[in-house]
Write a protein that holds these residues in place. Structure first.
Motif, PDB file in Angstrom:
ATOM      1  N   LYS A  34       0.958  -0.744   0.390  1.00  0.00           N
ATOM      2  CA  LYS A  34      -0.039   0.524  -0.309  1.00  0.00           C
ATOM      3  C   LYS A  34       0.813   1.329  -0.222  1.00  0.00           C
ATOM      4  CE  LYS A  34      -3.688  -1.533   2.245  1.00  0.00           C
ATOM      5  NZ  LYS A  34      -4.157  -1.895   3.918  1.00  0.00           N
ATOM      6  N   LYS A  35       2.356   1.273   0.877  1.00  0.00           N
ATOM      7  CA  LYS A  35       2.563   2.150   0.749  1.00  0.00           C
ATOM      8  C   LYS A  35       4.124   1.338   0.358  1.00  0.00           C
ATOM      9  CE  LYS A  35       3.343   6.281   4.140  1.00  0.00           C
ATOM     10  NZ  LYS A  35       3.224   6.625   5.411  1.00  0.00           N
ATOM     11  N   LEU A  36       5.703   2.984  -0.567  1.00  0.00           N
ATOM     12  CA  LEU A  36       6.489   1.868  -1.447  1.00  0.00           C
ATOM     13  C   LEU A  36       7.116   3.511  -1.080  1.00  0.00           C
ATOM     14  CD1 LEU A  36       8.612   0.446  -3.086  1.00  0.00           C
ATOM     15  CD2 LEU A  36       6.543   1.529  -4.850  1.00  0.00           C
ATOM     16  N   ALA A  37       9.010   3.440  -0.766  1.00  0.00           N
ATOM     17  CA  ALA A  37       9.808   4.610  -0.441  1.00  0.00           C
ATOM     18  C   ALA A  37      10.494   3.841  -1.123  1.00  0.00           C
ATOM     19  CB  ALA A  37      10.052   4.222   1.132  1.00  0.00           C
ATOM     20  N   VAL A  38      10.959   4.925  -1.654  1.00  0.00           N
ATOM     21  CA  VAL A  38      12.659   5.391  -2.819  1.00  0.00           C
ATOM     22  C   VAL A  38      13.544   6.014  -2.013  1.00  0.00           C
ATOM     23  CG1 VAL A  38      13.237   6.402  -5.213  1.00  0.00           C
ATOM     24  CG2 VAL A  38      10.792   5.449  -4.967  1.00  0.00           C
ATOM     25  N   THR A  39      14.282   5.163  -1.685  1.00  0.00           N
ATOM     26  CA  THR A  39      15.699   6.319  -1.453  1.00  0.00           C
ATOM     27  C   THR A  39      16.921   5.522  -1.957  1.00  0.00           C
ATOM     28  OG1 THR A  39      17.002   6.067   0.832  1.00  0.00           O
ATOM     29  CG2 THR A  39      16.309   3.314   0.288  1.00  0.00           C
ATOM     30  N   ALA A  87       8.163   2.449  10.824  1.00  0.00           N
ATOM     31  CA  ALA A  87       6.969   3.259  11.787  1.00  0.00           C
ATOM     32  C   ALA A  87       6.615   4.428  11.047  1.00  0.00           C
ATOM     33  CB  ALA A  87       8.420   4.547  12.715  1.00  0.00           C
ATOM     34  N   THR A  88       6.049   4.347   9.901  1.00  0.00           N
ATOM     35  CA  THR A  88       5.308   5.130   9.198  1.00  0.00           C
ATOM     36  C   THR A  88       4.734   4.035   8.238  1.00  0.00           C
ATOM     37  OG1 THR A  88       6.898   5.771   7.047  1.00  0.00           O
ATOM     38  CG2 THR A  88       6.651   7.180   9.128  1.00  0.00           C
ATOM     39  N   GLY A  89       4.203   2.920   8.028  1.00  0.00           N
ATOM     40  CA  GLY A  89       4.077   1.991   7.768  1.00  0.00           C
ATOM     41  C   GLY A  89       3.569   2.000   5.814  1.00  0.00           C
ATOM     42  N   VAL A  90       5.576   2.139   5.523  1.00  0.00           N
ATOM     43  CA  VAL A  90       5.838   1.114   4.662  1.00  0.00           C
ATOM     44  C   VAL A  90       5.784  -0.252   4.050  1.00  0.00           C
ATOM     45  CG1 VAL A  90       7.921   1.795   2.797  1.00  0.00           C
ATOM     46  CG2 VAL A  90       6.575   3.456   4.198  1.00  0.00           C
ATOM     47  N   ASP A  91       5.346  -0.307   3.216  1.00  0.00           N
ATOM     48  CA  ASP A  91       5.162  -1.725   3.011  1.00  0.00           C
ATOM     49  C   ASP A  91       6.635  -2.224   2.377  1.00  0.00           C
ATOM     50  OD1 ASP A  91       2.661  -2.421   3.759  1.00  0.00           O
ATOM     51  OD2 ASP A  91       2.225  -1.455   2.120  1.00  0.00           O
ATOM     52  N   ALA A  92       7.536  -1.370   1.520  1.00  0.00           N
ATOM     53  CA  ALA A  92       8.353  -2.287   0.464  1.00  0.00           C
ATOM     54  C   ALA A  92       9.436  -0.960   0.198  1.00  0.00           C
ATOM     55  CB  ALA A  92       7.501  -2.602  -1.081  1.00  0.00           C
ATOM     56  N   ILE A  93      10.528  -1.071  -0.165  1.00  0.00           N
ATOM     57  CA  ILE A  93      12.114  -0.326   0.014  1.00  0.00           C
ATOM     58  C   ILE A  93      12.031   0.169  -1.066  1.00  0.00           C
ATOM     59  CG2 ILE A  93      13.554   0.701   0.610  1.00  0.00           C
ATOM     60  CD1 ILE A  93      12.595   0.169   3.666  1.00  0.00           C
ATOM     61  N   ILE A  94      12.435   0.379  -2.234  1.00  0.00           N
ATOM     62  CA  ILE A  94      13.177   0.000  -3.590  1.00  0.00           C
ATOM     63  C   ILE A  94      14.558   1.006  -3.553  1.00  0.00           C
ATOM     64  CG2 ILE A  94      13.455   0.931  -5.767  1.00  0.00           C
ATOM     65  CD1 ILE A  94      10.622   0.929  -5.918  1.00  0.00           C
ATOM     66  N   ALA A  95      15.738   0.476  -3.287  1.00  0.00           N
ATOM     67  CA  ALA A  95      16.578   1.504  -3.258  1.00  0.00           C
ATOM     68  C   ALA A  95      17.739   1.457  -4.477  1.00  0.00           C
ATOM     69  CB  ALA A  95      17.839   0.493  -2.042  1.00  0.00           C
ATOM     70  N   THR A 114       9.320  -5.534   2.613  1.00  0.00           N
ATOM     71  CA  THR A 114       9.666  -5.448   0.979  1.00  0.00           C
ATOM     72  C   THR A 114      10.690  -5.287   0.551  1.00  0.00           C
ATOM     73  OG1 THR A 114       7.425  -7.312   0.511  1.00  0.00           O
ATOM     74  CG2 THR A 114       9.381  -7.242  -1.144  1.00  0.00           C
ATOM     75  N   VAL A 115      12.083  -5.407  -0.073  1.00  0.00           N
ATOM     76  CA  VAL A 115      12.746  -4.934  -0.665  1.00  0.00           C
ATOM     77  C   VAL A 115      13.247  -4.852  -2.392  1.00  0.00           C
ATOM     78  CG1 VAL A 115      15.224  -3.756  -0.443  1.00  0.00           C
ATOM     79  CG2 VAL A 115      14.224  -4.559   1.692  1.00  0.00           C
ATOM     80  N   PHE A 116      13.757  -4.658  -2.657  1.00  0.00           N
ATOM     81  CA  PHE A 116      14.157  -3.774  -4.513  1.00  0.00           C
ATOM     82  C   PHE A 116      15.043  -3.310  -4.077  1.00  0.00           C
ATOM     83  CE2 PHE A 116       9.307  -4.524  -4.036  1.00  0.00           C
ATOM     84  CZ  PHE A 116       9.252  -5.402  -5.007  1.00  0.00           C
ATOM     85  N   GLU A 117      15.712  -3.535  -5.922  1.00  0.00           N
ATOM     86  CA  GLU A 117      16.976  -2.634  -5.801  1.00  0.00           C
ATOM     87  C   GLU A 117      17.253  -2.387  -7.286  1.00  0.00           C
ATOM     88  OE1 GLU A 117      20.641  -5.137  -6.654  1.00  0.00           O
ATOM     89  OE2 GLU A 117      20.340  -4.850  -4.039  1.00  0.00           O
ATOM     90  N   LEU A 118      17.656  -1.234  -7.524  1.00  0.00           N
ATOM     91  CA  LEU A 118      17.636  -0.876  -9.001  1.00  0.00           C
ATOM     92  C   LEU A 118      18.809   0.369  -9.494  1.00  0.00           C
ATOM     93  CD1 LEU A 118      16.066  -1.455 -11.424  1.00  0.00           C
ATOM     94  CD2 LEU A 118      15.112   0.593 -10.830  1.00  0.00           C
ATOM     95  N   HIS A 119      20.222  -0.475  -9.728  1.00  0.00           N
ATOM     96  CA  HIS A 119      21.362   0.828  -9.736  1.00  0.00           C
ATOM     97  C   HIS A 119      21.494   0.344 -10.691  1.00  0.00           C
ATOM     98  CE1 HIS A 119      25.519   1.756  -8.968  1.00  0.00           C
ATOM     99  NE2 HIS A 119      24.911   2.584  -8.945  1.00  0.00           N
ATOM    100  N   GLU A 120      22.928   0.047 -11.541  1.00  0.00           N
ATOM    101  CA  GLU A 120      23.358   0.181 -13.142  1.00  0.00           C
ATOM    102  C   GLU A 120      21.615  -0.267 -14.285  1.00  0.00           C
ATOM    103  OE1 GLU A 120      25.974   1.299 -13.322  1.00  0.00           O
ATOM    104  OE2 GLU A 120      27.318   0.728 -11.528  1.00  0.00           O
ATOM    105  N   ALA A 121      20.699  -0.651 -13.454  1.00  0.00           N
ATOM    106  CA  ALA A 121      19.708  -0.918 -14.920  1.00  0.00           C
ATOM    107  C   ALA A 121      19.148   0.167 -14.732  1.00  0.00           C
ATOM    108  CB  ALA A 121      19.054  -2.580 -14.029  1.00  0.00           C
ATOM    109  N   PHE A 122      19.093   0.992 -13.611  1.00  0.00           N
ATOM    110  CA  PHE A 122      18.536   2.505 -13.673  1.00  0.00           C
ATOM    111  C   PHE A 122      19.282   3.670 -14.586  1.00  0.00           C
ATOM    112  CE2 PHE A 122      16.638   6.531 -12.090  1.00  0.00           C
ATOM    113  CZ  PHE A 122      15.373   6.610 -12.295  1.00  0.00           C
TER     114      PHE A 122
END
Length: 340
Positions: A62-67, A80-88, A113-121
């Motif tokens: 429901k809530k996704l964070a980009v970092t 603490a803020t109800g984030v379900d997934a992080i994309i690093a 849940t965690v995703f990553e996207l470095h050189e592919a981005f």
């Protein structure tokens, strides 16, 4: 309802098919963006696995964070803020990106849940060059055969005619006046004039040339990717029209051999945005794209702010006494006894 699988599909759409779909692609190491990186330091190499790093594909999001770089601070803020997934953006490593403990234990604690996207981005949009005042007409994301060694060559935008125009443009887009005001207020509140902050002390500056030096064609480099003086000589040979070098994300300082090489080649040299501002350069476009593709998912951006204090001026008076006591009574007790 959206799931982690929907996030993965959105990332695949954004990157044009660059994310991995199964662990088989990791084990085979045949995927062009499954990249192993190592400096040869024992036990410290990492493999980039663009896509889902950890979590159930069917888990609701429901809530996704980009970092940029996931840390224990990111995980705690998410919990603490109800984030379900992080994309690093940067690759994720066991313990290094989870407060020194195993990823599974920490992420499971808050159901993240965690995703990553470095050189592919990298290379998917021209934003970094646009912010630095030029339109790219040549891109190489592995210059000199070195994976991740990005080179842009561009023509200055119509409203950018001098080095000073580039600096003014960066200050405006990146909101550096606001950052400077925040730092001023922090110094006032903490009654500590020694505080510094990354984006303020690393703002763009001219290392070779004058503010009024004309700019038409730009070689844009990123020194932390392994870009060398020989690379610069080769790029200048391939693009003799270039008059200016911009180094951004990472930078070089007075006396660096890249600056001497620019002098040898009669090129202006300017350092632009530092790495901490990549959350705006790359993170924000990614967040907007996800928001457009997944309108029912709340997308937030985790932005770090790193400050520096003299050690004995950190915290409240109580914390200073605490630190003094812990250090003298427990950490250097033996040494103090020897001295006495």
């Amino acid at each position: 309802m959206h799931t982690a699988e929907d996030i993965l599909k959105a990332l695949d759409e954004i990157t044009g098919g660059r994310v991995i779909q199964s662990l088989q692609e990791v084990h085979k190491q045949e995927h062009p963006f499954v990249i192993k990186k190592s400096s040869g330091l024992p036990g410290k190499e990492i493999m980039e696995t663009p896509g889902l790093v950890y979590g159930d594909r069917n888990r609701e999001v429901k809530k996704l964070a980009v970092t940029m770089t996931m840390t224990e601070g990111s995980i705690e803020l998410a919990g603490a803020t109800g984030v379900d997934a992080i994309i690093a953006h940067h690759p994720i490593a066991e313990a290094a990106n989870s407060g020194g403990v195993t990823l599974k234990n920490y992420l499971d604690l808050y159901n993240i849940t965690v995703f990553e996207l470095h050189e592919a981005f990298h290379g998917l949009h021209p934003g970094i060059s646009f912010l630095h005042g030029h339109e790219v007409y040549h891109t190489d994301i592995s210059y000199g055969g070195l994976e991740g060694n990005v080179l842009f060559v561009g023509k200055a935008l119509p409203d950018v005619t001098t080095l000073e125009d580039i600096l003014n443009r960066l200050d405006s887009y990146m909101g550096l006046e606001e950052e400077n005001n925040l730092l001023f207020l922090e110094k006032e509140i903490r009654k500590n004039n020694a505080v510094t902050e990354t984006s303020v002390v690393t703002r763009g500056r001219i290392l070779r040339g004058e503010p009024e030096s004309p700019v038409k064609h730009i070689i844009h480099i990123f020194p932390h990717t392994g870009f060398t003086p020989d690379h610069l000589r080769q790029a200048a040979k391939e693009h003799p029209e270039a008059d200016t070098v911009i180094a951004s994300i990472s930078r070089v300082y007075d006396g660096h051999e890249l600056i001497r090489t620019a002098e040898e080649l009669n090129l202006n040299f300017l350092v632009g945005n530092c790495h901490v501002l990549e959350i705006l350069e790359n993170g924000l476009p990614l967040a907007y794209a996800l928001d457009m593709l997944l309108p029912d998912v709340e997308v937030v951006v985790f932005r770090e702010r790193v400050t520096s204090y003299p050690a004995r001026l950190v915290g409240t008076p109580q914390m200073m006494k605490y630190a003094e006591r812990m250090a003298s009574k427990y950490l250097i007790k033996k040494k103090l006894a020897e001295l006495s």
